[in-house]
Design an enzyme around this catalytic site. Structure first.
Site, PDB file in Angstrom:
ATOM      1  N   LYS A 273     -81.611 -31.014  19.559  1.00 34.82           N
ATOM      2  CA  LYS A 273     -81.417 -31.672  18.269  1.00 34.82           C
ATOM      3  C   LYS A 273     -79.961 -32.109  18.115  1.00 34.82           C
ATOM      4  CE  LYS A 273     -84.905 -29.191  15.539  1.00 34.82           C
ATOM      5  NZ  LYS A 273     -85.734 -30.349  15.172  1.00 34.82           N
ATOM      6  N   ARG A 347     -95.941 -26.139  17.256  1.00 32.55           N
ATOM      7  CA  ARG A 347     -97.377 -26.266  17.509  1.00 32.55           C
ATOM      8  C   ARG A 347     -97.807 -25.472  18.735  1.00 32.55           C
ATOM      9  NH1 ARG A 347     -96.759 -32.676  17.706  1.00 32.55           N
ATOM     10  NH2 ARG A 347     -95.114 -32.064  16.276  1.00 32.55           N
TER      11      ARG A 347
END
Ligand code: BES
Ligand code: ZN
Ligand code: ZN
Length: 495
Positions: A273, A347
């Protein structure tokens, strides 16, 4: 963290010498007769403020007033409840929070509260009042040396001639769960590690007589937890797969399943990120925090149903063994996943959680909470959580309790065709959807692959609702505790 004491009293036992006396007023009703009779001098002051337009009793507006010689309290806070025909219990929750914040500014401890001269509070209002006071007075001061001795509100007396003790206590219990979730979200990732979450679960298990199972990194391989194993590879901090089983209802009762993303720090992994704002990624365990918050309330109020809760917890880091784009992982249900972005890690750990819980337990409904996608913040902002489902009736229940509690959820579509977005050329599925298209739904479509056929399931994306950049009424800046009040109301409707 200890909450204040709260007690109900009837108006003929009006307390004396309070630090503050709080009362609400509607913007269109003037001062109630009963209040005028009880506090004539104060009522004159309020009338003046209303006439001058300095105080209009708009929702969340407040003024501090003094009434020399008054035995009841040293000062009064009048708080606006807005227009009476728009009133819902959430207005009271908000007004109570506003008053609690003013109380903190005054740095005083003991308060009495009445609700706009109404002699009889109903239980929904009483619960909302308690929740507003607790959630509004929340502060996180664990790492900041206080510049004074003030340690917050200590005693609250709520005036009503109806029996509201149970509702007040219930509101206190539910908001204690919200506070736990907020605290977990506020602690930095070097403190709130997966081990810290597991320890929190242990305390909850002891209080609530729950079974606790914790799987370690060494167990992942043999259990087939390829999702969490892959994500945890890049971090030296021990991951934990936490399972709490609460059997409060016996065999006949319904069983609710809960799964929460417990990603204690999300660096993005190899798909790293940007640095700006990366500190906020300590919040990536708020799904897990909500689940632990809920279970802490369950431990205390012991509802008559069964609840299984799972929190897969790990960091997503960039160590030498970190999983990489192009890798293929095999989740608990045997499905293979091509990794196209290591930042879509939530996920993957949820995949094992959902597959495991639906394999091992017979559930009447399953809800997962996760700060899963930046896209949900774009779609819904910070007000609603995004909900996706494989069972419309179940989603409707969640939407309804969301409206009731104002812990709101907004449904996104999840038609079967969204499965096309996550097709992989080389594995069963891939962990990203089409670039910049329906990112929140692609994540939902991904998770659906791991919920065993026949289990009613809702996925709740709290990336927006779970964390506020700017506080408002009972929600402070930072973690909100989204999901706790929602599920506590669902549980109540299931009992
Ligand atoms: N924890 C983040 C989601 C997130 C991002 C929440 C920003 C709040 C603000 C999640 O693990 C993530 O990074 N998701 C990616 C998925 C993408 C790579 C498909 C995202 O949303 O950008
Ligand atoms: Zn990520
Ligand atoms: Zn994440």
């Amino acid at each position: 963290m200890s909450l204040f004491n709260i007690n109900a009293k009837s108006f003929n036992e009006l307390p004396e010498d309070q630090d503050v006396y709080i009362f609400g007023l509607f913007s269109d009703k003037g001062i109630p007769e009963a209040f005028k009779l009880a506090h004539p001098k104060l009522s004159e002051q309020i009338s003046l403020a209303l006439e001058n337009g300095e105080f209009k009793a708009k929702l969340n507006q407040s003024i501090i007033l003094y009434s020399p010689g008054c035995k009841t309290a040293k000062r009064f806070i009048a708080v606006g409840l807005g227009e009476s025909d728009k009133y819902t219990a959430d207005y009271l929750r908000q007004a109570a929070a506003t008053a609690a914040k003013r109380t903190l500014e005054l740095k005083v401890k003991n308060l009495a509260v009445e609700f706009m001269g109404e002699e009889f509070l109903n239980s929904e209002d009483a619960q909302a009042l308690a929740e507003g006071l607790v959630m509004g007075s929340y502060r996180f001061l664990n790492y900041k040396k206080a510049d004074d001795e003030y340690s917050g509100i200590e005693n609250v007396v709520v005036l009503s001639d109806s029996d509201i003790s149970t509702a007040l206590d219930y509101g206190m219990s539910v908001s204690a769960g919200v506070i736990l979730a907020r605290d977990l979200g506020n602690h930095p990732s070097n403190i709130a590690t997966p081990t810290y979450l597991a320890d929190t679960a242990e305390t909850i298990a002891k209080t609530g007589g729950m079974k606790l199972t914790i799987y370690e990194r060494e167990d992942f391989e043999k259990l087939g937890f390829g999702g969490i194993q892959g994500v945890a590879q890049g971090s030296d901090v021990p991951p934990k797969f936490i399972i709490l089983e609460y059997m409060g209802g016996g065999k006949e009762a319904k069983t609710l399943g809960l799964v929460g993303k417990g990603l204690t720090f999300d660096s993005g992994g190899i798909s790293i990120k940007p640095s700006a704002g990366m500190d906020e990624m300590k919040f990536d365990m708020l799904g897990g925090a909500a689940v632990l918050g809920i279970m802490s309330v369950v431990a205390e109020i012991k509802p008559k149903l069964n609840i299984i809760a799972i929190v897969p917890a790990t960091e997503n880091m960039n160590g030498g063994e970190a999983y990489k784009p192009g890798d293929i992982l095999t989740a608990y249900n045997g499905k293979t996943i091509e990794i196209l972005n290591t930042d879509a890690e939530g996920r993957l750990i949820l995949a094992d959680g959902l597959a495991y819980i639906t394999d091992k337990f017979e559930l009447d409904g399953l809800v997962d909470f996760a700060t899963l996608t930046g896209a949900v913040v774009v779609a819904l902002g910070h007000r609603y959580s995004g909900v996706m489902t494989n069972d419309q009736d179940f989603a409707d229940q969640l939407i309804a309790v969301g409206e009731k509690t104002q812990d709101r959820v907004w449904q996104m579509p999840l038609d079967d065709e969204y499965a096309e977005d996550i097709k992989s050329k080389i594995a069963d599925i891939k962990n990203t959807g089409a670039a910049r298209e329906a990112g929140t739904i692609a994540a939902g479509a991904f998770l659906r692959e791991f919920v065993k056929e026949g289990t009613a399931w809702c996925h709740v994306d709290i990336a927006g609702s779970g964390w506020l950049k700017k506080g408002r009424s009972y929600q402070p800046e930072g973690p909100t505790g989204a999901g706790v009040r929602l599920i506590m109301e669902l549980i109540r409707s299931w009992e």
